[in-house]
Design an enzyme around this catalytic site. Structure first.
Site, PDB file in Angstrom:
ATOM      1  N   GLY A 205       0.829  -1.210   0.000  1.00 12.29           N
ATOM      2  CA  GLY A 205       0.000   0.000   0.000  1.00 12.29           C
ATOM      3  C   GLY A 205       0.855   1.247   0.000  1.00 12.29           C
ATOM      4  O   GLY A 205       2.050   1.186  -0.288  1.00 12.29           O
ATOM      5  N   ASN A 206       0.239   2.375   0.298  1.00 15.92           N
ATOM      6  CA  ASN A 206       1.003   3.622   0.400  1.00 15.92           C
ATOM      7  C   ASN A 206       0.379   4.480   1.489  1.00 15.92           C
ATOM      8  O   ASN A 206      -0.645   4.128   2.057  1.00 15.92           O
ATOM      9  CB  ASN A 206       1.051   4.339  -0.950  1.00 15.92           C
TER      10      ASN A 206
END
Ligand code: FMN
Length: 410
Positions: A205-206
């Site tokens: 993810g980020n």
């Protein structure tokens, strides 16, 4: 502008002093209208000193000025903070036996309420029904937040922080100034960060929180647009800002591929598409059906094969209909403003969008923060606007550029 600050009788009344103070500092005329119960918590001298205006609670004072209706008629915005369960009920029923009640009935200005009460009171069906009635009449709500309440309790019911209430109030005032310049416009905005599954429990993810994209959705809705928010993994507390708005439809997605499907579908009927979500460029080639266990993969090194995701933004720009405005976001790490804008220009050329909002990101900037700076580039790469401030303020600045582009794109 003229702002009425209604204050009802809850502990959070002391925080409303900060709201009055900030609004006065911003140069507004603030008329505080406390209920009698509110004066049990914070006295009249405090309100009069902070607002520099006379303060009354009763309709029988200053009768010659017809104050019971004049305050509401002359207001550009009415805020009720804190709004007790009792005051929400009275508002829903249209009860007008005090100055706040008459003011609320006499006004045609937008109304913002910030509820504050114990969780049980907020969740009671009576309070929820009253809130629903007020929402259906166009009253805007901020909060309540989930957090520490009076005493040792904690849960939903805490009044939103004064700074947030002031930011929303200022946004509402600004909106009044710009007069619904996006009415009739269908705007799709993506926000948050995609997650690429590795196995049933893990993902790549980020750090994107979704705040900037949600702020664009809220601001566009405030300016009259019909908004579709494509929300990628955004916390509910951040979405709360747009949940209650009837002209915002929220579609939740997880991965880049899911986002592509809904973005392509929604873009088909959109006038404006703003892609603010942080989209993963790659995904895991083979998603495992069961949890990857260290015992099974073994060794000191683990290799994950990644494959490229489709470029959603470039695809939208390529397939855009005549007159449609496609807006991208570029989050870049750069040493200085010039190199940041240069990276933005390169992205703009690759994507072929109409506008690109470039912002700096790093270990301590861009992501979870409330503030942002956007450098807005036009299709040819020229810097047409720089907007800095809260994410609500930068969203308004971006929308100003979009409105200008729409007027020439048709
Ligand atoms: C110490 C104290 C704290 C209170 N806090 C709240 C509150 O946070 N929210 C609420 O809805 N009522 C609260 N109440 C109850 C209200 O004061 C009461 O319902 C009152 O009638 C509200 O009147 P008003 O809405 O006209 O100001 C509190 C009462 C006391 C004594």
């Amino acid at each position: 502008m003229n702002i009425v600050l209604g204050v009802s009788g809850g502990i959070a009344a002391y925080k409303a002093v900060m709201i009055a103070r900030r609004l006065v500092e911003e140069g507004h005329d603030v008329h505080v209208v406390p209920t009698d119960d509110a004066l049990q918590f914070v006295g009249k001298p405090t309100w009069e000193a902070i607002s520099r205006q006379p303060v009354t609670t009763s309709v029988h004072e200053n009768v010659a000025e017809v104050r019971h209706v004049a305050l509401g008629q002359e207001a550009d915005l009415v805020i009720v903070a804190p709004a007790t369960a009792n005051t929400l009920a009275r508002m829903a029923a249209g009860i007008a036996d005090n100055l706040l009640g008459t003011t609320l009935l006499a006004t045609q200005a937008p109304i913002l309420v910030a509820p504050a009460m114990h969780t049980q009171m907020w969740q009671h069906p009576a309070t929820q029904a009253n809130a629903a009635v007020l929402l259906s009449r166009g009253v805007e709500f901020i909060g309540p937040d989930d957090g520490r309440l009076t005493g040792t309790d904690s849960g939903p019911g805490r009044m939103s922080e004064p700074d947030q209430i002031v930011a929303r109030a200022l946004e509402m005032l600004r909106r009044r100034g710009v007069e619904d310049d996006l009415r009739g416009v269908r705007l799709v905005v993506s926000a948050g960060g995609t997650r690429e599954p590795i196995d049933p429990v893990r993902f790549i993810g980020n750090r994107s929180s979704g705040r900037q994209g949600v702020a664009v959705a809220a601001a566009a809705a405030g300016r009259g647009a019909d908004v579709v928010l494509l929300a990628a993994n955004i916390e509910e507390s951040i979405l709360a800002d747009v949940r209650a708005r009837e002209n915002v439809q929220i579609v939740t997605v997880t991965s880049a591929n899911e986002l592509k499907v809904v973005a392509d579908r929604e873009a088909g009927t959109a006038d404006v598409v703003v892609m603010a979500a942080a989209v993963s460029d790659y995904r895991v080639a083979e998603v495992r059906a069961t949890k990857m266990r260290k015992e099974d993969v073994g060794g000191e090194h683990l290799m994950l094969e990644l494959i490229e995701n489709p470029d959603i933004l470039a695809g939208l720009a390529r397939d855009r209909r005549p007159g449609q405005v496609i807006v991208g976001f570029a989050a870049e790490t750069a040493d200085d403003q010039q190199s940041l804008i240069e990276l933005g220009r390169q992205k703009l050329a690759r994507k072929g969008v109409d506008l690109l909002a470039v912002n700096a990101v790093g270990w301590s900037e861009g992501f979870e923060t409330a503030e942002n700076t956007l450098y807005i580039l036009a299709a040819g790469g020229e810097l047409i606007s720089t907007v800095a401030g809260t994410k609500a303020e930068t969203a308004e600045g971006l929308l100003d550029s979009i409105v200008a582009k729409l007027s020439t794109a048709g």
